[in-house]
Scaffold this motif. Sequence first.
Motif, PDB file in Angstrom:
ATOM      1  N   MET A   1      41.679  65.647  12.958  1.00 59.76           N
ATOM      2  CA  MET A   1      41.065  66.465  14.015  1.00 59.76           C
ATOM      3  C   MET A   1      40.028  65.478  14.800  1.00 59.76           C
ATOM      4  N   ALA A   2      39.570  64.409  14.262  1.00 59.31           N
ATOM      5  CA  ALA A   2      38.547  63.587  14.725  1.00 59.31           C
ATOM      6  C   ALA A   2      39.339  62.987  15.970  1.00 59.31           C
ATOM      7  N   ARG A   3      40.632  62.627  15.707  1.00 67.88           N
ATOM      8  CA  ARG A   3      41.326  61.924  16.565  1.00 67.88           C
ATOM      9  C   ARG A   3      41.391  62.499  17.915  1.00 67.88           C
ATOM     10  N   TYR A   4      41.408  63.846  17.981  1.00 67.43           N
ATOM     11  CA  TYR A   4      41.438  64.689  19.313  1.00 67.43           C
ATOM     12  C   TYR A   4      40.115  64.990  19.666  1.00 67.43           C
ATOM     13  N   GLY A   5      39.170  65.034  18.819  1.00 65.52           N
ATOM     14  CA  GLY A   5      37.955  65.479  19.517  1.00 65.52           C
ATOM     15  C   GLY A   5      37.480  64.456  20.178  1.00 65.52           C
ATOM     16  N   ALA A   6      36.454  64.482  21.043  1.00 65.98           N
ATOM     17  CA  ALA A   6      35.831  63.694  22.212  1.00 65.98           C
ATOM     18  C   ALA A   6      34.494  63.807  21.845  1.00 65.98           C
ATOM     19  N   TRP A   7      33.678  62.781  22.658  1.00 61.98           N
ATOM     20  CA  TRP A   7      32.405  62.800  22.531  1.00 61.98           C
ATOM     21  C   TRP A   7      31.754  63.921  23.175  1.00 61.98           C
ATOM     22  N   LEU A   8      30.530  64.062  23.198  1.00 63.61           N
ATOM     23  CA  LEU A   8      30.134  65.253  23.658  1.00 63.61           C
ATOM     24  C   LEU A   8      30.474  65.521  24.965  1.00 63.61           C
ATOM     25  N   GLY A   9      30.175  64.537  25.974  1.00 62.13           N
ATOM     26  CA  GLY A   9      30.458  64.628  27.368  1.00 62.13           C
ATOM     27  C   GLY A   9      31.981  65.435  27.398  1.00 62.13           C
ATOM     28  N   PHE A  10      32.715  64.695  26.967  1.00 63.25           N
ATOM     29  CA  PHE A  10      34.230  65.144  27.346  1.00 63.25           C
ATOM     30  C   PHE A  10      34.473  66.401  26.678  1.00 63.25           C
ATOM     31  N   SER A  11      34.213  66.548  25.447  1.00 61.24           N
ATOM     32  CA  SER A  11      34.230  68.216  25.009  1.00 61.24           C
ATOM     33  C   SER A  11      33.588  69.148  25.607  1.00 61.24           C
ATOM     34  N   VAL A  12      32.261  68.955  25.541  1.00 57.74           N
ATOM     35  CA  VAL A  12      31.381  70.017  26.064  1.00 57.74           C
ATOM     36  C   VAL A  12      31.611  70.204  27.456  1.00 57.74           C
ATOM     37  N   VAL A  13      31.543  68.960  28.419  1.00 57.33           N
ATOM     38  CA  VAL A  13      31.961  69.252  29.839  1.00 57.33           C
ATOM     39  C   VAL A  13      33.129  70.021  30.202  1.00 57.33           C
ATOM     40  N   LEU A  14      34.210  69.633  29.563  1.00 57.16           N
ATOM     41  CA  LEU A  14      35.274  70.256  29.644  1.00 57.16           C
ATOM     42  C   LEU A  14      35.239  71.762  29.581  1.00 57.16           C
ATOM     43  N   LEU A  15      34.667  72.144  28.251  1.00 55.41           N
ATOM     44  CA  LEU A  15      34.382  73.447  28.174  1.00 55.41           C
ATOM     45  C   LEU A  15      33.526  73.978  28.891  1.00 55.41           C
ATOM     46  N   LEU A  16      32.525  73.283  29.424  1.00 53.75           N
ATOM     47  CA  LEU A  16      31.632  73.855  30.378  1.00 53.75           C
ATOM     48  C   LEU A  16      31.969  74.069  31.936  1.00 53.75           C
ATOM     49  N   VAL A  17      32.714  73.276  32.179  1.00 56.02           N
ATOM     50  CA  VAL A  17      33.642  73.179  33.344  1.00 56.02           C
ATOM     51  C   VAL A  17      34.651  74.438  33.438  1.00 56.02           C
ATOM     52  N   ALA A  18      35.047  74.702  32.335  1.00 55.39           N
ATOM     53  CA  ALA A  18      36.122  75.582  32.236  1.00 55.39           C
ATOM     54  C   ALA A  18      35.419  76.979  32.468  1.00 55.39           C
ATOM     55  N   GLU A 112      25.578  62.691  19.337  1.00 56.68           N
ATOM     56  CA  GLU A 112      26.207  63.390  17.971  1.00 56.68           C
ATOM     57  C   GLU A 112      27.432  63.717  18.256  1.00 56.68           C
ATOM     58  N   VAL A 113      27.688  64.589  19.174  1.00 56.79           N
ATOM     59  CA  VAL A 113      29.105  64.956  19.383  1.00 56.79           C
ATOM     60  C   VAL A 113      30.081  63.777  19.617  1.00 56.79           C
ATOM     61  N   ARG A 114      29.836  62.956  20.289  1.00 60.22           N
ATOM     62  CA  ARG A 114      30.717  61.850  20.665  1.00 60.22           C
ATOM     63  C   ARG A 114      31.079  61.049  19.283  1.00 60.22           C
ATOM     64  N   ASN A 115      29.957  60.953  18.399  1.00 60.74           N
ATOM     65  CA  ASN A 115      30.065  59.970  17.125  1.00 60.74           C
ATOM     66  C   ASN A 115      31.137  60.824  16.359  1.00 60.74           C
ATOM     67  N   HIS A 116      30.851  62.194  16.271  1.00 63.07           N
ATOM     68  CA  HIS A 116      31.793  63.005  15.450  1.00 63.07           C
ATOM     69  C   HIS A 116      33.191  63.227  15.924  1.00 63.07           C
ATOM     70  N   ARG A 117      33.219  63.393  17.260  1.00 66.94           N
ATOM     71  CA  ARG A 117      34.784  63.609  17.708  1.00 66.94           C
ATOM     72  C   ARG A 117      35.542  62.405  18.045  1.00 66.94           C
ATOM     73  N   ASP A 118      34.819  61.149  18.361  1.00 71.01           N
ATOM     74  CA  ASP A 118      35.602  60.047  18.843  1.00 71.01           C
ATOM     75  C   ASP A 118      34.848  58.713  17.968  1.00 71.01           C
ATOM     76  N   PRO A 119      34.750  58.705  16.700  1.00 68.70           N
ATOM     77  CA  PRO A 119      33.843  57.531  16.065  1.00 68.70           C
ATOM     78  C   PRO A 119      34.335  56.335  16.363  1.00 68.70           C
ATOM     79  N   THR A 120      35.339  55.907  16.825  1.00 69.32           N
ATOM     80  CA  THR A 120      35.940  54.430  17.017  1.00 69.32           C
ATOM     81  C   THR A 120      35.624  54.329  18.531  1.00 69.32           C
ATOM     82  N   GLY A 121      35.399  55.340  19.472  1.00 70.03           N
ATOM     83  CA  GLY A 121      35.085  54.969  20.930  1.00 70.03           C
ATOM     84  C   GLY A 121      36.471  54.901  21.509  1.00 70.03           C
ATOM     85  N   GLU A 122      37.725  55.112  21.118  1.00 66.41           N
ATOM     86  CA  GLU A 122      39.077  54.999  21.693  1.00 66.41           C
ATOM     87  C   GLU A 122      38.875  55.970  22.861  1.00 66.41           C
ATOM     88  N   LEU A 123      38.721  57.286  22.595  1.00 66.64           N
ATOM     89  CA  LEU A 123      38.944  58.327  23.620  1.00 66.64           C
ATOM     90  C   LEU A 123      38.115  57.963  24.817  1.00 66.64           C
TER      91      LEU A 123
END
Length: 136
Positions: A1-18, A112-123
């Motif tokens: 799951m972490a592979r698909y997660g994103a840092w806070l910005g990407f996750s939350v922002v896409l959600l909020l934009v949605a 916090e979310v960035r580190n949880h969802r994208d620990p390697t920074g790859e995304l």
Amino acid sequence: MARYGAWLGFSVVLLLVAGATRAQEDDGVHYPRSWLNVDIKPIVNNERLFRKYKECLLADKTNGCPRDVVEFKRILPEVLENTCSKCLPEHITKVKEALEYICQKRPADYDEVRNHRDPTGELQAKFAEKYGKINC
């Protein structure tokens, strides 16, 4: 799951934009234009609401989460795996603006979310390579 997660910005922002997210595309190729009408600032500035969105994004379960969060989590793997390839240029502009706003207003949450969802920074690196760096 972490592979698909994103840092806070990407996750939350896409959600909020949605906003009231719907996974279906308007034209079958892109994500809905209705996502562009959401002003994320009131959500980010509302402690209770923002906390709920963030908790739901970080949680493995979706019980008790707002419907838009549940729907967003369902499409998040596709969005991240394809580096938002179904996003319109306007979506990317909105995402970048929102990422910067969240990073400035809630840097600890962002990290916090960035580190949880994208620990390697790859995304984050793939997003920056394709769309430009987020000014944070």
